[in-house]
Structures are given as C-alpha cells and as structure tokens.
Write a protein that holds these residues in place. Structure first.
Motif, PDB file in Angstrom:
ATOM      1  N   GLN A 221      13.667  36.329  -0.941  1.00 15.88           N
ATOM      2  CA  GLN A 221      15.126  36.481  -1.022  1.00 15.88           C
ATOM      3  C   GLN A 221      15.716  37.051   0.262  1.00 15.88           C
ATOM      4  O   GLN A 221      16.893  36.840   0.561  1.00 15.88           O
ATOM      5  N   GLU A 275      23.869  37.627  -8.911  1.00 16.96           N
ATOM      6  CA  GLU A 275      23.897  37.407  -7.460  1.00 16.96           C
ATOM      7  C   GLU A 275      25.108  36.556  -7.082  1.00 16.96           C
ATOM      8  O   GLU A 275      25.440  35.585  -7.747  1.00 16.96           O
ATOM      9  N   ARG A 280      20.776  32.805  -2.389  1.00 18.64           N
ATOM     10  CA  ARG A 280      19.891  33.833  -2.955  1.00 18.64           C
ATOM     11  C   ARG A 280      19.604  33.544  -4.426  1.00 18.64           C
ATOM     12  O   ARG A 280      18.517  33.840  -4.924  1.00 18.64           O
ATOM     13  N   ASN A 506      22.998  43.262  -4.158  1.00 19.87           N
ATOM     14  CA  ASN A 506      22.136  43.621  -5.276  1.00 19.87           C
ATOM     15  C   ASN A 506      20.842  44.243  -4.768  1.00 19.87           C
ATOM     16  O   ASN A 506      20.231  43.747  -3.816  1.00 19.87           O
TER      17      ASN A 506
END
Length: 588
Positions: A221, A275, A280, A506
C-alpha cells in the motif's frame, strides 16, 4: 515447435535483454523492442512444450562448486505462471505505449523477465538471482512515479525487498549446511526429530514478505499508489504472484498458511472501505485476493492448488484492468481520490465499461473470470471440512464486492459529478488515450472470455482434479452472496451509514515502525553517538597523557635527554651485563 533460441536460454532472459536494449532506444524503438521481446520469449516458452502432470523437463543444467544447477524447469505449475507473466508483460507494453518513461519501459521488461526466470528456475540459487533482480528493477518503477513521496516509498520498498532476499539467501545457506542440495523442491517446517527446520522457516518468511503476509504487507500500500499510472499496472502483476508461485512450489499443504491466508482475505476489507485513494483501495484489494491463493496453498489438495494457480492467472488480468482504468483516470484528471472524482462516465464511457468488467471479475460474478477460479478455492475449503476458513472466504468474497466491485466504479465514474462544466467552468476530461484503451480492451476480453470458456484455462492447471464451475450450487450460492452484498451497500448508502469519503490518512501497522520505531531508532542512534563520543574522548585523554609522560622522560628537556656522567654509564652497562649473564646461566 522448433525452438528459436537455445534450450538453455531462459525465456525470461529474452525480456531482460530487450529491457536493457530499450534503455538505449527512442520511444518507438522501446515499444517495438517490448513487443518483440515478449513475443519471442512467449514463442520460446511454448517451444519447450509442457510436461505431463506430475513430471518435469529440465534444461540449462550444469555443475559448479559442487552444486547442481537447473536454470529451467518446465512443468505444469511453472508454465502456467510463465504464460500469464508474458501476457501481463505484453499488456504493460501496450498500456504504456505513449506514457511509459524510458526507465519504466526498460525496467518493466527486466522486471517481467525476472519474474518469468524465477518461475522457471529449478534450483534455489537461480531463484535467488531472479528474486533480487525483480526487487532491484521494480524499485526504479516506484521511483519513476516522481516526487519526494515516491522516492521515500521506493527506499522503504527497497529495504523490505532486499530483506526478503537476504532471508532467502540465509535460508538457502542453512539448507545447504544441513546437507541438502539446492534443488527447489517442497520444504517441511519440521525436521525428522520434530524440531523446527530453520532453513524452511527463513525461506517461508522470505516468501511471505513478497506475498504480503499480515504485518508484512504495508510495503504494497505504501509503494504501488506512489508509482505512475503505468508503473502501478506493472507492479501489480509480478512480485506478489511470483511469491504465490514459490509458496505453491515449496510449501503446498503447510497448515499454517490456512489461517494466514484467511486473515489476508479479511482484514483488508475494513481498510479498503474507509480509504479515499482508489489506488490504495486496489492495493488492499490485492492483499485480499492474495489471501485466497495463500489459503488454497495451505489446504494443499490438488483442487485447492489448481484454484490457487487459476486465481493467480485471472487475478493478474482483472487487477491489471482495474489499475489500468484508475491509471487512465489519473492521466486525464490527475488524481484517484474518491472525494475528487465522480461523473466521469459521461466523458470516459469506455473506461467506465472496462472498469465495470474488472469489478465484476474481481467480485466473481458468473460469466466472468473471477468466478471460475474463486469458486474452486471455496469448494476446496468445503471439501476439506475447513468450516472457519470457508466462512471467512465467503465474508471476504462479499467484502471485495463492496470495496472493489462497487466502490471503485461508483465513486470514480458515478456518485457526485465533480466535472460538470457548470461546476468547473471547463470541458469534461477526455476519454483515455488509444493505447490505454486497447490494453484495457484486451484485458476485458480475457476476463469475459475466460469466464465464458474456462476450459482453456483449466487445460493449463497443474494437477488432475475433478471440477465444474457452472453447477447450480456454485452459481446460486455466489449469486445469493453477491445480491445480498449489493443490497447491503444500497441500504448503507440510502441511510447514510456507508463510510463517508473524506480526505484522510489511514493508519496501518506500519505506524508502529514509522512513528515509535523511528523514535526508538533515532534514540538508539543518539545513544550510540553519545557513547562513542565518551569512548573517543577517553581514548584521546589516555593518548594525550601517554604522550606527555613520554615527552617528560624522552623529550628535549626530559630526564633521559640530559648528559650523564661516565660513571653512571659504566654502572648501567655493568647492571645490564649482569642481568644478561644471569639469564643465560639459568636458561641452561
């Protein structure tokens, strides 16, 4: 088929050579080299034929330093991965026809060649070479995304990938030290006496890093969304699927992979739902899909291993298609943030259609490629009476529909219209460039074609296992799951309970080494520096005191430097002589 190249010349090396030459060529030359390199490599691969189930053909065999090397192993497991890596490489070349930089075009071919070479490697040392080459070539693709964020992500990516290689090398060294050869065969985590097999554990962790096991996954990610529109498509295809291949080769039927794979399918669902960056979201979705493959490898039955290979095959295509559609949006709009998108179906209709095809494939709708592979894995879990794993896989199947099957196309192309001329004062964004459209069209065709005619994929699978995708039970179960997931999404949106798309960052488990880990590291650096300063200061004081003492006795004004009377000299000589005579006497 007549071989174009010597049998000892790996198809992966064809792409690597093409990649090296592409670095020196102009854009059109790079594109033509890419197409020619992938085509020649693919034809060369087909010229080997395919071994019967359970057998293998070996090429490029040699002996050196007491080791037996096998550069190329052709069996049904290695061939299916080599085929899909070639297909992915061709899609990358077409997709990046106009927008791939020199670095991306060159390193993309080398990266694909390393993955192909690794999939065909018959010994551990050859695998290690390709393993590291894949890491080193792919980091340049991350850096090609441009900007300080891409550079930092690339450095973190490089550290993690090289760490995987070091663990692999350490495991190989321990494996050899145990008296084993270097052939790449199945490993056992325990030895004959019941103790842990250190070599196998080191190699498993090495493979697990590249397969993005839980707590080892955040490099994915972190790096993939930092790459360019073209680079992210390249990255999505090779590293993790090479890891899946090595797990299937080395650790099929290893029980610990079942809970690891189940966890991989479940936890990304929650991250992906909240997200904002849609690339992502796709990276978390990639974790989710890898979990199905890892869980299947842990189950280890012929049906489950066929499911892992088939799912890896179709996943490369539909995940590339989803990354391509988001890449096209990024090229035309400059962002993939859900809060800044919406309404693009009005000016990018074909990209919207291709994205929906990818979304339906990853969600495993019947007549799409994901269905014929994913149902194989869930059936294998059911036949093995693994109730918990089966239920987790069903939950993950519903979750992937929510975050990739619905969220990606909904927030990118529908939802709120952020590109209406009345809002922006500008014309709507154009449709994707033609080469990107062609690549997306090919990938979409394969997604639908494999879903409708799965027998061509099944003919490539590595093991004999009875399986029929389109049975009433499979279709009804999957459609019930999908329809209830769609209903849940609709109700959550209707009653405004669905997580809002907000501009945010996040936190994932990498927070522990990015924040407290960085603080601890810097504290250790400062402590080490302070300790070194104290030691160095003490050494300097000791050396200074010694020099001053010697100067006091031996310097120009020292006691030994003044003129001594003859009597003292004679006495000193007599004493030295006496000591020497006594020493000789007692030595006898």
């Amino acid at each position: 088929m007549t071989q174009l190249l010597p049998a000892a010349f790996s198809p992966g090396l064809v792409l690597i050579v093409a990649g090296i030459l592409a670095a020196l060529a102009p854009r059109m030359g790079r594109n033509l080299l890419g197409v020619a390199g992938v085509a020649i490599g693919f034809i060369h691969l087909l010229s080997y034929g395919n071994a019967p189930v359970g057998e293998a053909l070996h090429f490029a065999q040699s002996s050196a330093m007491g080791f037996e090397f096998t550069g190329i192993r052709i069996d049904r497991l290695s061939v299916i991965f080599a085929i899909i890596f070639h297909i992915a490489a061709m899609l990358n070349v077409i997709y990046g026809w106009q927008h791939a930089t020199r670095i991306e075009a060159s390193m993309g071919l080398i990266y694909a060649g390393a993955a192909i070479g690794g999939a065909l490697a018959g010994d551990l040392l050859t695998l290690f070479v390709y393993w590291e080459l894949a890491a080193l070539s792919s980091v340049f693709i991350v850096w090609a995304g441009g900007g300080h964020a891409a550079f930092k992500a690339g450095m973190r990516y490089l550290v993690i990938q090289v760490s995987s290689g070091l663990l692999l090398l350490a495991g190989i060294a321990v494996h050899i030290g145990q008296g084993n050869g270097i052939a790449f065969e199945a490993f056992s985590l325990t030895q004959a006496d019941g103790s842990a097999n250190a070599a196998a554990w080191l190699i498993l962790v090495s493979f697990g890093i590249k397969a993005a096991f839980p707590f080892l996954h955040t490099w994915l990610q972190d790096s993939y969304p930092k790459a360019s529109a073209v680079g992210a498509v390249m990255l999505s295809a090779f590293t993790t699927k090479l890891a899946v291949y090595t797990l299937a080769r080395g650790f099929a039927g290893t029980d610990i992979l079942i809970p690891i794979g189940a966890a991989m399918t479940a936890f990304p669902v929650f991250f992906a739902l909240i997200e904002n960056d849609l690339r992502r979201v796709l990276a978390y979705s990639l974790n989710n899909q890898l979990g199905f493959m890892v869980c299947a490898i842990g189950i280890g039955t012929p049906l489950a291993l066929n499911g892992a290979a088939a799912h890896a095959f179709v996943h490369i295509i539909y995940k590339a298609l989803l990354f391509m559609s988001m890449g096209a949006v990024m090229v035309r709009v400059g962002t993939t943030k859900a809060t800044e998108l919406g309404g693009l179906h009005k000016s990018m209709p074909w990209t919207t259609v291709f994205c929906i095809v990818g979304a339906m494939s990853i969600s495993a709708f019947p007549l799409f490629s994901g269905f014929v592979a994913k149902s194989m894995i869930t059936l294998a879990a059911a036949e093995a009476h693994l109730l918990f794993a089966y239920l987790v896989l069903l939950f993950a199947s519903a979750g992937v529909l929510e975050h990739s099957g619905i969220k990606i196309p909904y927030f990118a192309f529908f939802a709120h219209d952020n590109f209406a001329p009345s809002v922006t004062g500008r014309a709507r964004p154009k449709e994707a460039p033609a080469p990107m459209m062609i690549a997306m069209g090919i990938a979409a065709f394969l997604c639908v074609g494999i879903g409708i005619q799965p027998q061509y994929l099944f003919a490539l699978l590595p093991f004999e296992a009875e399986y029929h995708a389109y049975t009433l039970d499979h279709v009804v179960t999957q459609m019930q799951l999908l329809l209830f997931a769609i209903l849940a999404f609709a109700l959550l949106v209707k009653f405004r309970l669905y997580p809002a798309e907000i501009r945010s960052t996040n936190l994932d488990v990498d927070w522990f080494w990015r924040v407290p880990g960085r603080i601890g590291l810097m504290a250790a650096v400062r402590g080490t520096a302070a300790g070194w300063r104290r030691i160095w200061g003490g050494l300097r004081r000791l050396a200074g005191g010694t020099v001053r003492s010697l100067y006091a006795t031996h310097g120009p004004e020292g006691g030994l430097a003044r003129t001594w009377p003859v009597g003292y000299t004679a006495l000193t000589t007599a004493v030295v002589l006496a000591v020497a005579l006594l020493a000789v006497f007692f030595a006898r």
